[in-house]
Design a protein around this motif. Sequence first.
Motif, PDB file in Angstrom:
ATOM      1  N   UNK A  55       6.580   9.827 -21.281  1.00  0.00           N
ATOM      2  CA  UNK A  55       5.737  10.951 -20.872  1.00  0.00           C
ATOM      3  C   UNK A  55       6.201  11.480 -19.519  1.00  0.00           C
ATOM      4  N   UNK A  56       6.732  10.570 -18.685  1.00  0.00           N
ATOM      5  CA  UNK A  56       7.273  11.033 -17.396  1.00  0.00           C
ATOM      6  C   UNK A  56       8.416  12.018 -17.657  1.00  0.00           C
ATOM      7  N   UNK A  57       9.270  11.642 -18.617  1.00  0.00           N
ATOM      8  CA  UNK A  57      10.419  12.484 -18.919  1.00  0.00           C
ATOM      9  C   UNK A  57       9.980  13.810 -19.529  1.00  0.00           C
ATOM     10  N   UNK A  58       8.892  13.742 -20.327  1.00  0.00           N
ATOM     11  CA  UNK A  58       8.437  14.956 -21.014  1.00  0.00           C
ATOM     12  C   UNK A  58       7.664  15.897 -20.086  1.00  0.00           C
ATOM     13  N   UNK A  59       6.697  15.288 -19.345  1.00  0.00           N
ATOM     14  CA  UNK A  59       5.746  16.128 -18.617  1.00  0.00           C
ATOM     15  C   UNK A  59       6.151  16.410 -17.177  1.00  0.00           C
ATOM     16  N   UNK A  60       6.988  15.563 -16.628  1.00  0.00           N
ATOM     17  CA  UNK A  60       7.232  15.669 -15.193  1.00  0.00           C
ATOM     18  C   UNK A  60       8.679  16.057 -14.937  1.00  0.00           C
ATOM     19  N   UNK A  61       9.109  17.091 -15.598  1.00  0.00           N
ATOM     20  CA  UNK A  61      10.532  17.428 -15.487  1.00  0.00           C
ATOM     21  C   UNK A  61      10.795  18.265 -14.242  1.00  0.00           C
ATOM     22  N   UNK A  62      12.010  18.129 -13.734  1.00  0.00           N
ATOM     23  CA  UNK A  62      12.425  18.923 -12.582  1.00  0.00           C
ATOM     24  C   UNK A  62      13.556  19.810 -13.060  1.00  0.00           C
ATOM     25  N   UNK A  63      13.305  21.110 -13.040  1.00  0.00           N
ATOM     26  CA  UNK A  63      14.325  22.030 -13.520  1.00  0.00           C
ATOM     27  C   UNK A  63      15.220  22.434 -12.353  1.00  0.00           C
ATOM     28  N   UNK A  64      16.399  21.804 -12.322  1.00  0.00           N
ATOM     29  CA  UNK A  64      17.267  22.061 -11.164  1.00  0.00           C
ATOM     30  C   UNK A  64      17.895  23.454 -11.202  1.00  0.00           C
ATOM     31  N   UNK A  65      17.714  24.143 -12.312  1.00  0.00           N
ATOM     32  CA  UNK A  65      18.297  25.490 -12.378  1.00  0.00           C
ATOM     33  C   UNK A  65      17.316  26.543 -11.882  1.00  0.00           C
TER      34      UNK A  65
END
Length: 341
Positions: free
Chosen positions: A85-95
């Motif tokens: 869920x961390x990977x799904x909900x807490x993403x950091x979009x570096x672009x």
Amino acid sequence: MPLSSPWDGFLAKIAACASVADLDAIEHELFGRKAGALTTALKQLGGLAEAERKTRGQECNAARVVLTEAVALKREALKCKGMDSLAKDDTLDVTLDLPEKERGHAHLIHEYIRKAEEVFGRMGFDVAEGPELETEKFQFDLLNFPKHHAARDSQDIFYIHGTKDPEDRELLRGHTSTVQIRYMRQAGRKPPFRMICSGKVFRKDADATHSPMFHQIEGLMISKDVTLANMKAVMETAVKNLVDPNVDFRWRTGYFPFVEPGLEMDLRWRGDESKSREGRWLEVVGCGMVHPNVLKNVGIDPKKFQGFAFGFGVERMLMIRHQIPDIRLFFNGDLRFLKQF
Ligand code: DAH
């Protein structure tokens, strides 16, 4: 091997756990040292008849192995779920395009002083420093001001009350010429030398071209054969490099007790005198050949050495350079002004 009741109920409970905390609670319910269900069942074996003890004992052991394993597997699964869920909900979009961070910078006066140090450095001048809190001796006496000179008037100078020695009152320096004296008196220092010194000065003055605190760049060049022509060349080079290569300037004679002769240089505001300021002159530097009395006061023989001194008003140079109409703009902290430089 399928577990017998009630242990199969625990298997279902473990499977239904939604969090590590739930799982901890069930683990405790089962294996808790005092009242865990399995712990209690094992303790009770001793009171049973032999045949029953054997079957119950086998059941308990099988349950312990299976349930321990089920708890461990469930624990692992819950942890992985957390990572998922961390990977799904807490993403950091570096672009992602983030708003640009605002960057600060040094105040234009300080940037400018650094530039001046560079320009004078190329002409061989060293950079010196002196204190802002001074005494009457350095501000006036050693600079050849007569005892009752009007400049000593406390209407212009910020005197510090409560100075112990009435002969040498403390004050906020009113010009950086004090540093000439401190520099030349420094132990072991012998001419020839070229130095500049910048810093704050304080006077009881306030209008569009005067501020109670402003900055000066003082300079001093002493050697055996320095002339007035050298002085004018240095001043003109400085103004062309620091203000504008095409700036209009004029020389006037000026009186300062510590130089003889004394000169002042004015720079001209751009424009054609149609408005109040445009085309008019602004005094930006006082200078002159160092007075023999000043050299004597610091132990230099005026028959052997001579030279010139100068004092620029930093804000005034910047005012002509950028056509800034009011000296107070430098100090009132308005970002719309400061961001332009
Ligand atoms: N100290 C003078 C002032 O604040 C400026 C000045 C004039 C400095 C002549 C000098 C000088 O070194 O030679 O008004």
